[in-house]
Write a protein that holds these residues in place. Structure first.
Motif, PDB file in Angstrom:
ATOM      1  N   UNK A  12       0.828  -1.203   0.000  1.00 57.26           N
ATOM      2  CA  UNK A  12       0.000   0.000   0.000  1.00 57.26           C
ATOM      3  C   UNK A  12       0.858   1.246   0.000  1.00 57.26           C
ATOM      4  N   UNK A  13       0.456   2.220  -0.811  1.00 50.63           N
ATOM      5  CA  UNK A  13       1.137   3.509  -0.892  1.00 50.63           C
ATOM      6  C   UNK A  13       0.083   4.593  -0.756  1.00 50.63           C
ATOM      7  N   UNK A  14       0.258   5.474   0.215  1.00 52.25           N
ATOM      8  CA  UNK A  14      -0.659   6.588   0.399  1.00 52.25           C
ATOM      9  C   UNK A  14      -0.081   7.847  -0.217  1.00 52.25           C
ATOM     10  N   UNK A  15      -0.910   8.589  -0.926  1.00 51.48           N
ATOM     11  CA  UNK A  15      -0.516   9.866  -1.516  1.00 51.48           C
ATOM     12  C   UNK A  15      -1.282  10.951  -0.774  1.00 51.48           C
ATOM     13  N   UNK A  16      -0.546  11.789  -0.033  1.00 54.59           N
ATOM     14  CA  UNK A  16      -1.146  12.852   0.783  1.00 54.59           C
ATOM     15  C   UNK A  16      -1.080  14.150  -0.013  1.00 54.59           C
ATOM     16  N   UNK A  17      -2.240  14.772  -0.206  1.00 56.00           N
ATOM     17  CA  UNK A  17      -2.350  15.974  -1.028  1.00 56.00           C
ATOM     18  C   UNK A  17      -2.865  17.157  -0.216  1.00 56.00           C
ATOM     19  N   UNK A  18      -2.585  18.361  -0.710  1.00 57.01           N
ATOM     20  CA  UNK A  18      -3.182  19.557  -0.112  1.00 57.01           C
ATOM     21  C   UNK A  18      -4.682  19.571  -0.356  1.00 57.01           C
ATOM     22  N   UNK A  19      -5.088  19.171  -1.579  1.00 56.34           N
ATOM     23  CA  UNK A  19      -6.507  19.192  -1.941  1.00 56.34           C
ATOM     24  C   UNK A  19      -6.787  18.136  -3.012  1.00 56.34           C
ATOM     25  N   UNK A  20      -8.033  17.759  -3.091  1.00 59.35           N
ATOM     26  CA  UNK A  20      -8.472  16.788  -4.085  1.00 59.35           C
ATOM     27  C   UNK A  20      -8.365  17.418  -5.473  1.00 59.35           C
ATOM     28  N   UNK A  21      -7.841  16.656  -6.441  1.00 58.27           N
ATOM     29  CA  UNK A  21      -7.614  17.181  -7.787  1.00 58.27           C
ATOM     30  C   UNK A  21      -7.675  16.033  -8.782  1.00 58.27           C
ATOM     31  N   UNK A  22      -7.839  16.338 -10.073  1.00 57.65           N
ATOM     32  CA  UNK A  22      -7.821  15.281 -11.082  1.00 57.65           C
ATOM     33  C   UNK A  22      -6.486  14.522 -11.057  1.00 57.65           C
ATOM     34  N   UNK A  23      -6.560  13.228 -11.376  1.00 60.19           N
ATOM     35  CA  UNK A  23      -5.346  12.418 -11.444  1.00 60.19           C
ATOM     36  C   UNK A  23      -5.428  11.463 -12.625  1.00 60.19           C
ATOM     37  N   UNK A  24      -4.260  10.976 -13.035  1.00 58.68           N
ATOM     38  CA  UNK A  24      -4.147  10.000 -14.115  1.00 58.68           C
ATOM     39  C   UNK A  24      -3.226   8.881 -13.661  1.00 58.68           C
ATOM     40  N   UNK A  25      -3.482   7.681 -14.165  1.00 53.84           N
ATOM     41  CA  UNK A  25      -2.679   6.511 -13.829  1.00 53.84           C
ATOM     42  C   UNK A  25      -2.254   5.847 -15.129  1.00 53.84           C
ATOM     43  N   UNK A  26      -0.976   5.505 -15.238  1.00 59.88           N
ATOM     44  CA  UNK A  26      -0.524   4.765 -16.407  1.00 59.88           C
ATOM     45  C   UNK A  26       0.681   3.906 -16.056  1.00 59.88           C
ATOM     46  N   UNK A  27       0.984   2.958 -16.933  1.00 59.84           N
ATOM     47  CA  UNK A  27       2.053   1.989 -16.730  1.00 59.84           C
ATOM     48  C   UNK A  27       3.177   2.244 -17.713  1.00 59.84           C
ATOM     49  N   UNK A  28       4.397   1.949 -17.298  1.00 53.81           N
ATOM     50  CA  UNK A  28       5.563   2.052 -18.169  1.00 53.81           C
ATOM     51  C   UNK A  28       6.444   0.820 -17.968  1.00 53.81           C
ATOM     52  N   UNK A  29       7.217   0.497 -18.996  1.00 50.20           N
ATOM     53  CA  UNK A  29       8.144  -0.621 -18.927  1.00 50.20           C
ATOM     54  C   UNK A  29       9.562  -0.130 -19.188  1.00 50.20           C
ATOM     55  N   UNK A  30      10.527  -1.008 -18.938  1.00 46.39           N
ATOM     56  CA  UNK A  30      11.954  -0.754 -19.184  1.00 46.39           C
ATOM     57  C   UNK A  30      12.448   0.526 -18.528  1.00 46.39           C
ATOM     58  N   UNK A  31      12.433   0.652 -17.230  1.00 48.21           N
ATOM     59  CA  UNK A  31      12.029  -0.332 -16.222  1.00 48.21           C
ATOM     60  C   UNK A  31      10.525  -0.292 -15.938  1.00 48.21           C
ATOM     61  N   UNK A  32      10.037  -1.380 -15.334  1.00 52.29           N
ATOM     62  CA  UNK A  32       8.615  -1.471 -15.005  1.00 52.29           C
ATOM     63  C   UNK A  32       8.269  -0.515 -13.875  1.00 52.29           C
ATOM     64  N   UNK A  33       7.154   0.215 -14.066  1.00 46.24           N
ATOM     65  CA  UNK A  33       6.746   1.162 -13.042  1.00 46.24           C
ATOM     66  C   UNK A  33       5.276   1.563 -13.261  1.00 46.24           C
ATOM     67  N   UNK A  34       4.673   2.008 -12.171  1.00 41.76           N
ATOM     68  CA  UNK A  34       3.311   2.525 -12.183  1.00 41.76           C
ATOM     69  C   UNK A  34       3.411   4.006 -11.860  1.00 41.76           C
ATOM     70  N   UNK A  35       2.761   4.838 -12.663  1.00 40.55           N
ATOM     71  CA  UNK A  35       2.886   6.285 -12.539  1.00 40.55           C
ATOM     72  C   UNK A  35       1.519   6.899 -12.230  1.00 40.55           C
ATOM     73  N   UNK A  36       1.490   7.774 -11.233  1.00 43.01           N
ATOM     74  CA  UNK A  36       0.274   8.523 -10.899  1.00 43.01           C
ATOM     75  C   UNK A  36       0.603  10.003 -10.982  1.00 43.01           C
ATOM     76  N   UNK A  37      -0.090  10.704 -11.849  1.00 46.30           N
ATOM     77  CA  UNK A  37       0.044  12.154 -11.974  1.00 46.30           C
ATOM     78  C   UNK A  37      -1.157  12.811 -11.302  1.00 46.30           C
ATOM     79  N   UNK A  38      -0.904  13.809 -10.467  1.00 49.38           N
ATOM     80  CA  UNK A  38      -1.979  14.533  -9.782  1.00 49.38           C
ATOM     81  C   UNK A  38      -1.834  16.018 -10.108  1.00 49.38           C
ATOM     82  N   UNK A  39      -2.921  16.625 -10.544  1.00 45.90           N
ATOM     83  CA  UNK A  39      -2.886  18.044 -10.909  1.00 45.90           C
ATOM     84  C   UNK A  39      -2.652  18.920  -9.687  1.00 45.90           C
ATOM     85  N   UNK A  40      -2.076  20.080  -9.935  1.00 50.53           N
ATOM     86  CA  UNK A  40      -1.889  21.058  -8.853  1.00 50.53           C
ATOM     87  C   UNK A  40      -3.231  21.695  -8.550  1.00 50.53           C
TER      88      UNK A  40
END
Length: 194
Positions: free
Chosen positions: A166-194
């Motif tokens: 489990x990974x918690x992401x603590x934000x100042x405020x609720x905002x739009x976010x996006x989730x995507x996957x990448x390889x070489x190296x393998x990783x999961x990416x979460x972008x959160x708007x300011x």
């Protein structure tokens, strides 16, 4: 006329077969009460890297259970208009969920984690471990990693228990976010708007 129509259909099928397609490795589902219908959810297959986050609904990608991947660590950075959280993995991205929660809870014990924020995203990765078979942590430090970026206050290790990280992401405020996957190296990416 009939034979030319049949030939055209065969030609189209041959072109489509030559292009090939790769079926998705998992499925994204929409959680009831989310702000958008399933087709508009930010999912790994729909969100290009670097685009501005637009969704606020929960994301869940289910995959067949296999060997747990190792979570090596989590990095974060501020980019124009968004904060990026990257979960670094050893092994292909497994199933995961990203959802809004009222507070962060320590997995296993159920105890609340003492971090202050205006909004919280809980990321759950499974099957996954943040330790080796010998019990040596592969993601050391924490459990709270201060960030102090545009919207991202901190990243929290909320659990490494029974094949679930489990990974918690603590934000100042609720905002739009996006989730995507990448390889070489393998990783999961979460972008959160300011």
């Amino acid at each position: 006329m009939r034979s030319s129509g049949f030939a055209a259909v065969l030609l189209c099928l041959a072109v489509l077969a030559a292009c090939g397609s790769t079926p998705p490795r998992g499925t994204a589902t929409h959680s009831p009460g989310s702000a958008r219908p399933p087709a508009e959810q930010p999912t790994a297959s729909q969100t290009p890297s670097g685009s501005m986050p637009t969704g606020t609904g929960d994301v869940e990608v289910q995959r067949p259970a296999g060997e747990p991947v190792l979570v090596k660590g989590v990095t974060f950075t501020k980019l124009p208009g968004l904060d990026r959280v990257v979960i670094n993995l050893v092994g292909e991205v497994p199933g995961y969920s990203v959802r809004w929660v009222n507070a962060l809870i320590q997995e296993g014990s159920g105890e609340p984690i003492d971090v202050q924020g205006g909004a919280y995203l809980q990321v759950t990765v499974r099957p996954a471990n943040a330790h080796t078979d010998a019990g040596v942590p592969t993601w050391s430090g924490g459990p709270v990693f201060p960030a102090r970026l545009g919207n991202l206050r901190s990243v929290v290790k909320t659990g490494d228990f029974e094949g679930v990280v489990g990974i918690g992401i603590v934000l100042d405020h609720r905002a739009p976010f996006s989730v995507y996957e990448r390889t070489a190296p393998d990783r999961l990416v979460i972008d959160v708007a300011h």
